[in-house]
Design an enzyme around this catalytic site. Structure first.
Site, PDB file in Angstrom:
ATOM      1  NE  ARG A  44      -7.204  -8.750   1.274  1.00  0.00           N
ATOM      2  CZ  ARG A  44      -6.890  -7.973   0.253  1.00  0.00           C
ATOM      3  NH1 ARG A  44      -5.950  -7.053   0.376  1.00  0.00           N
ATOM      4  NH2 ARG A  44      -7.507  -8.097  -0.910  1.00  0.00           N
TER       5      ARG A  44
ATOM      6  CE  LYS B 130      -4.202  -2.073   1.754  1.00  0.00           C
ATOM      7  NZ  LYS B 130      -5.125  -2.234   2.885  1.00  0.00           N
TER       8      LYS B 130
HETATM    9  C1  9MG Z   1      -9.773  -6.010   0.003  1.00  0.00           C
HETATM   10  N1  9MG Z   1      -8.812  -5.331   0.861  1.00  0.00           N
HETATM   11  C2  9MG Z   1      -7.897  -4.404   0.474  1.00  0.00           C
HETATM   12  N2  9MG Z   1      -7.202  -3.991   1.544  1.00  0.00           N
HETATM   13  C3  9MG Z   1      -7.683  -4.675   2.603  1.00  0.00           C
HETATM   14  C4  9MG Z   1      -7.382  -4.691   3.973  1.00  0.00           C
HETATM   15  O1  9MG Z   1      -6.458  -3.905   4.496  1.00  0.00           O
HETATM   16  N3  9MG Z   1      -8.087  -5.514   4.772  1.00  0.00           N
HETATM   17  C5  9MG Z   1      -9.060  -6.321   4.261  1.00  0.00           C
HETATM   18  N4  9MG Z   1      -9.726  -7.110   5.121  1.00  0.00           N
HETATM   19  N5  9MG Z   1      -9.386  -6.339   2.976  1.00  0.00           N
HETATM   20  C6  9MG Z   1      -8.701  -5.531   2.160  1.00  0.00           C
END
Ligand code: 9MG
Length: 282
Positions: free
Chosen positions: A260, A225
């Site tokens: 994630r 990000k």
């Molecule tokens: C789909 N998505 C994109 N960024 C995310 C994040 O930080 N957390 C979760 N749960 N989904 C995300």
């Protein structure tokens, strides 16, 4: 921050219960089935390519595959993708993955997709809109899936970002519980990158241990990000791998049970080194 409890011991996700021991975090691999994914170029928009990529992520250490058919980059188009298009992108892929024995999460905000994905056998519903779309919390409550409730905001105007994100997650949890969702199905996520400044994002990362003390399973998603780019001076998402792994490891060290990520092998290796050091110092 209120009501300190022990970190979550488990997360109930349909027919699967994850047990947490504090040293084996779950790696959720990102599988975008969109033509416009911000950080992987939307390479997986043919179902067979998506399935192949899921196999690769599992081989590299992913425990869960998170399938998303809507571009969810921070600042993404609010109107999103149509129901028909999201269904067309997501369902054929999740059907194959479930049949092939994957633990599958679906990144969606649409109640219809939640219901159909659960019927197809997915284990987790991941909603960046916190199950706020009309009908979403009811649709989610009717399933047995684990639910990832994420915070996001349209403004960065907080008095205390940690306290406000926590209050939001507590409120969403109470609403879901009122609809009959067991607390051990609900995972919190602070929404790194969604309506926060770089500093606020890192404040949330630093507060991971405080969120974990809520007793809910806790997920951190910071992979590639822009705040990772800001900290590392890397403008290209693909060049943010090392920064993302460092961020994920900080979250894990502070107790996050799920991360994630795009880069499963690199994250799994970093976690393995941290675990070896932890176990050696017992
Ligand atoms: C789909 N998505 C994109 N960024 C995310 C994040 O930080 N957390 C979760 N749960 N989904 C995300």
């Amino acid at each position: 921050m209120t009501a300190k409890r022990e970190p979550a011991a488990c997360w109930r996700c349909a027919d699967t219960v994850f047990h947490f021991d504090g040293r084996h975090p779950l790696i959720m691999g990102i599988l975008n089935v969109t033509p416009d994914s911000f950080s992987d170029g939307g390479e997986h928009n043919r179902p067979e390519d998506a399935v192949r990529w899921a196999h690769r992520m599992r081989d590299e250490g992913a425990h869960i595959i998170d399938v998303g058919g809507e571009s969810t980059r921070p600042g993404f188009n609010e109107t999103g993708v149509s129901l028909e298009e999201e269904r067309r992108r997501v369902l054929p892929v999740v059907e194959v993955l479930v049949k092939e024995g994957f633990i599958v999460s679906v990144d969606t905000s649409k109640p219809e997709i939640m219901t159909e994905a659960a019927a197809a056998g997915v284990h987790i519903l991941n909603d960046i809109r916190g199950f706020e779309m009309p009908g979403a919390e009811e649709a989610a409550a009717k399933t047995e899936c684990g639910l990832v409730v994420m915070h996001r905001s349209h403004s960065t105007d907080y008095d205390d970002v940690v306290a406000e994100v926590e209050a939001y997650l507590r409120d969403r949890q109470a609403r879901l519980e009122a609809l009959g969702v067991a607390a051990d199905r609900i995972c919190w996520d602070p929404g790194f990158g969604f309506g926060k400044t770089v500093e606020q994002n890192f404040r949330l990362l630093g507060a991971t241990d405080r969120f974990v003390a809520s007793g809910q399973p806790y997920l951190m998603g910071l992979s590639r990000k822009s705040s990772i780019g800001a900290a590392t001076s890397q403008s290209v998402p693909h060049d943010r791998v090392a920064g993302s792994v460092a961020g994920a490891l900080i979250a894990v060290q502070k107790g996050a049970q799920i991360v994630r990520v795009h880069d499963c092998r690199e994250t799994a290796d970093a976690v393995a080194v941290w675990r070896a050091a932890e176990e050696a110092s017992l």
